[in-house]
Design a protein around this motif. Sequence first.
Motif, PDB file in Angstrom:
ATOM      1  N   GLU A  12       1.411  -0.994  -0.191  1.00 17.58           N
ATOM      2  CA  GLU A  12      -0.529   0.021  -0.261  1.00 17.58           C
ATOM      3  C   GLU A  12       0.691   1.307   0.405  1.00 17.58           C
ATOM      4  OE1 GLU A  12      -2.957   0.046   3.332  1.00 17.58           O
ATOM      5  OE2 GLU A  12      -2.854   1.999   3.040  1.00 17.58           O
ATOM      6  N   GLU A  13       1.681   0.970   0.859  1.00 15.44           N
ATOM      7  CA  GLU A  13       2.846   2.570   0.458  1.00 15.44           C
ATOM      8  C   GLU A  13       3.431   3.092  -0.460  1.00 15.44           C
ATOM      9  OE1 GLU A  13       4.921   2.482   4.676  1.00 15.44           O
ATOM     10  OE2 GLU A  13       6.428   2.430   3.806  1.00 15.44           O
ATOM     11  N   ALA A  14       4.434   1.723  -0.771  1.00 15.38           N
ATOM     12  CA  ALA A  14       4.840   1.570  -2.300  1.00 15.38           C
ATOM     13  C   ALA A  14       3.606   2.396  -3.595  1.00 15.38           C
ATOM     14  CB  ALA A  14       5.358   0.515  -2.535  1.00 15.38           C
ATOM     15  N   LEU A  15       1.969   1.647  -3.161  1.00 15.38           N
ATOM     16  CA  LEU A  15       1.567   2.230  -4.140  1.00 15.38           C
ATOM     17  C   LEU A  15       1.430   3.855  -4.282  1.00 15.38           C
ATOM     18  CD1 LEU A  15      -0.771  -0.698  -4.240  1.00 15.38           C
ATOM     19  CD2 LEU A  15       0.409  -0.195  -6.775  1.00 15.38           C
ATOM     20  N   SER A  16       0.800   3.939  -3.078  1.00 17.90           N
ATOM     21  CA  SER A  16       0.496   5.069  -2.649  1.00 17.90           C
ATOM     22  C   SER A  16       1.824   6.315  -2.762  1.00 17.90           C
ATOM     23  CB  SER A  16      -0.335   5.519  -1.403  1.00 17.90           C
ATOM     24  OG  SER A  16       1.123   5.026  -0.967  1.00 17.90           O
ATOM     25  N   LEU A  17       2.744   5.791  -3.304  1.00 23.91           N
ATOM     26  CA  LEU A  17       3.883   6.587  -2.933  1.00 23.91           C
ATOM     27  C   LEU A  17       4.402   7.132  -4.092  1.00 23.91           C
ATOM     28  CD1 LEU A  17       4.911   8.350   0.136  1.00 23.91           C
ATOM     29  CD2 LEU A  17       6.540   5.912   0.418  1.00 23.91           C
ATOM     30  N   SER A  18       4.852   5.883  -4.858  1.00 28.86           N
ATOM     31  CA  SER A  18       6.082   5.508  -6.223  1.00 28.86           C
ATOM     32  C   SER A  18       5.250   6.127  -6.930  1.00 28.86           C
ATOM     33  CB  SER A  18       6.196   4.524  -5.870  1.00 28.86           C
ATOM     34  OG  SER A  18       5.918   3.684  -5.593  1.00 28.86           O
ATOM     35  N   ASP A  19       6.384   7.315  -8.119  1.00 29.74           N
ATOM     36  CA  ASP A  19       5.945   7.432  -9.174  1.00 29.74           C
ATOM     37  C   ASP A  19       6.390   6.007  -9.958  1.00 29.74           C
ATOM     38  OD1 ASP A  19       6.102  10.364  -8.674  1.00 29.74           O
ATOM     39  OD2 ASP A  19       8.233   9.873  -9.384  1.00 29.74           O
ATOM     40  N   ARG A  20       7.576   5.002  -9.842  1.00 24.61           N
ATOM     41  CA  ARG A  20       7.866   3.858  -9.975  1.00 24.61           C
ATOM     42  C   ARG A  20       7.765   2.792  -9.338  1.00 24.61           C
ATOM     43  NH1 ARG A  20      10.958   2.671 -14.592  1.00 24.61           N
ATOM     44  NH2 ARG A  20      13.316   3.908 -13.559  1.00 24.61           N
ATOM     45  N   ILE A  21       7.899   1.724  -9.250  1.00 27.37           N
ATOM     46  CA  ILE A  21       7.832   0.330  -8.314  1.00 27.37           C
ATOM     47  C   ILE A  21       8.261  -0.512  -8.848  1.00 27.37           C
ATOM     48  CG2 ILE A  21       6.432  -1.018  -6.738  1.00 27.37           C
ATOM     49  CD1 ILE A  21       4.114   0.064  -6.750  1.00 27.37           C
ATOM     50  N   VAL A  22       9.127  -0.665  -7.942  1.00 28.93           N
ATOM     51  CA  VAL A  22      10.341  -2.108  -9.092  1.00 28.93           C
ATOM     52  C   VAL A  22       9.879  -3.113  -7.660  1.00 28.93           C
ATOM     53  CG1 VAL A  22      12.252  -3.037  -8.831  1.00 28.93           C
ATOM     54  CG2 VAL A  22      12.446  -0.723  -9.381  1.00 28.93           C
ATOM     55  N   VAL A  23       8.906  -4.343  -8.755  1.00 27.69           N
ATOM     56  CA  VAL A  23       8.932  -5.472  -7.769  1.00 27.69           C
ATOM     57  C   VAL A  23       9.990  -6.238  -7.859  1.00 27.69           C
ATOM     58  CG1 VAL A  23       6.957  -7.504  -7.179  1.00 27.69           C
ATOM     59  CG2 VAL A  23       6.353  -5.015  -8.413  1.00 27.69           C
ATOM     60  N   MET A  24      10.777  -6.623  -7.133  1.00 33.39           N
ATOM     61  CA  MET A  24      11.627  -7.778  -6.385  1.00 33.39           C
ATOM     62  C   MET A  24      11.017  -8.992  -5.941  1.00 33.39           C
ATOM     63  SD  MET A  24      15.221  -5.636  -5.968  1.00 33.39           S
ATOM     64  CE  MET A  24      15.696  -6.307  -5.531  1.00 33.39           C
ATOM     65  N   ASN A  25      12.119 -10.043  -6.064  1.00 34.25           N
ATOM     66  CA  ASN A  25      11.361 -11.286  -5.417  1.00 34.25           C
ATOM     67  C   ASN A  25      12.788 -12.615  -5.603  1.00 34.25           C
ATOM     68  OD1 ASN A  25      10.192 -13.658  -4.448  1.00 34.25           O
ATOM     69  ND2 ASN A  25       9.986 -14.222  -6.747  1.00 34.25           N
TER      70      ASN A  25
END
Lengths: 368, 310
Positions: A199-212
């Motif tokens: 939720e933090e990532a979605l609300s805050l970011s210009d872009r998101i990098v999802v890592m695994n």
Amino acid sequence: MQTVVNDVEIRGVYKQIGKNVILNGIDLQVKQGELLTLLGPSGCGKTSTLNVIAGFLDIDKGEVFIKGKKVTHIPPYKRGLGMVFQTYSLFPHMTVYENLDFGLSLRKVPKEERKKRIEQALELVKMVGLENRYPRQLSGGQRQRVAIARALVVQPMLLLLDEPLSNLDAKLRYELRAEIKRLQKEVGVTTIFVTHDQEEALSLSDRIVVMNKGIIEQVGTPTEIYEHPCTEFVFQFIGKSNQLEGKVKTVDSRMVCIELEEGVQVLVESKNMMGPERSYSIGDEVKLYIRPEKLTIQEQESEPEIFYYNKYNASIVQMNYLGSAWEIELLLFGKRVQVLQPFVKSDWKIGAEVTVGWNPSDMMIVKK
Amino acid sequence: MEPVRYDDRQKIVRLSTEIVTARRKRNWRKYIYCGLLLFPLVAFIFGFFVIPMLYILYLSFIETKGETNAFYSIGNYVHFFTDSYYLHSLWLTIKISLYTVVVSLLLGYPVALTMAKCSPRVRGLLTLLVASPLLISIVVRNFGWYLLLLPNGTVHQLLISLGITTSPPKLLFSEIGVVIGLSNAYLPFMILSVATSLYNIDPSLEKAAAILGAGPLRSFWSVTLPLSLPGIVSGVVLVFSMSMSAYVTPALMGGANVPMLPVVAYDQIINLLRWTYGSAISYVLLGITLIMVTIFTRMMEKGRYREVFR
Ligand SMILES: Nc1ncnc2c1ncn2[C@@H]1O[C@H](COP(=O)(O)OP(=O)(O)OP(=O)(O)O)[C@@H](O)[C@H]1O
Ligand SMILES: [Mg+2]
């Protein structure tokens, strides 16, 4: 032709500790002025990636560039970055003022200017008047603000934040999240933000990098990540999901028709295919995913004006009130499926028969 | 939620009072048990430490003239502070103790730093190594040094054969010898107390310093060193007070050339049988040590880095 200069560029970073591969070929570009989030489950290598950029982690293979300059083997204290740690890491033996002054004095900034800049930074994080307090005398939120001010006061090329909000309570986290976003835009500093909170990532970011597990699964804007996940992992990690299984019946460039069981078919748009393999043939076993809020419940034989391609009978198994919405569990094709509804009708009760529908564009498909 | 019914409430009240009385009873019993368990030690300390100390204090205020004449006075203390021999001995004791503190701090700090930096397994091994000299009696260790430091002994020959000096300084029966012996004896205490405070420093503080632009040296000077002050202070206090009261090492390795106060006091009491004067010397030593330690810790706790001590 205009070339976009990336503030940070990482190429093919590989790191192994013992037998444990921590980063397995990370490629990443961070654009100037953007707020990029590294998101992923615990132990996926977010902190390690940040440490590679900061210079705390030597890498086995790959290169790191900051502002076009190769910094792969330059120690952290010569990189000129700002960083906020998960545990605040304020110097306990220094006052707030001295904490902020530390980086400035190392940069040989004249005394007068130092004072001015510290005042400005404290104003930015709303901490004026607490200059002479020691970290011990501050609350968690205040410490975090000071940590951010300390990182910003040196006017870093790049701001790195490692789960800066994870030690705070929910309300404060929400407040500070908004504040970080405001600050970042106000100062305009390129920022990399690490979090495991989607939720933090979605609300805050210009872009998101999802890592695994040491690799990057997907890079994209929050809506891209949420609406068009590239892989099954991304879909499952971000948001809630319902899963169905079936076989491909027909396939064309626009739609895939999947048979769930004898005589039950659903339609999925072809562009919603996830995973590495994207060509389907008839008879392939597939998994289908759909988010609870994309499903809509209708009463049986009513509201003909809303037309869904996929529309089936189901019965209500359970209803949970969440405050802002209702979480309803349905029995659909013999499977339990969650639906998020903003409202409920009076005759929706446990055991009631309803119709559930969804758009083919909202369902994701991946090969088994 | 269901409302609490009347009889439920009564039950709750009864239960809680029962708990309170039970706890009170148990507490009394606990105190009695504790008292019984502690009694032997308290009795021992009282009988063999407190009473003798008070007796020595009493003795120190008795002045003897000739064979039979004895009366209460502060003459012993006046004598101590007016006789240059004893004042010199006091100064020598303080000086050698300070040297010992400095030497063990300089030698011990790097070791403690290494222990704090290495992996837990190596740390355990190092702790064992550092503490292992404590397993051997100090007399035995001092005899070891005695042999090494003898005139023309191993160390002298080594210095000459390495070409460092042709006329090596006197090591045994000199201040150097005593400082070597004392530092060796008390080094483990310094290392372990500094190391303990280094363990408590959050490693991310050094990272924070580095990212703000501090190189390793600056980071050590501004972050690690100030934050290890509590360990340094306790190490210094330990080593200083132990050096001030050391008897075996100065007696063995300093001899008559290095008359430190404990040796002088021993001499007065055992050899010259001047019990009252020897008692006064003991109390001067105790008082001076206490005063110096108190001033030092107060200064540190009120100084630039007072925040570290909270
Ligand atoms: N010093 C180390 N030695 C061995 N393995 C390590 C070391 N540091 C990290 N790892 C491993 O590297 C992997 C990635 O760690 P990292 O700290 O980057 O995870 P993370 O994504 O930040 O997780 P979290 O959300 O829990 O902070 C983990 O599996 C961890 O066990
Ligand atoms: Mg982490």
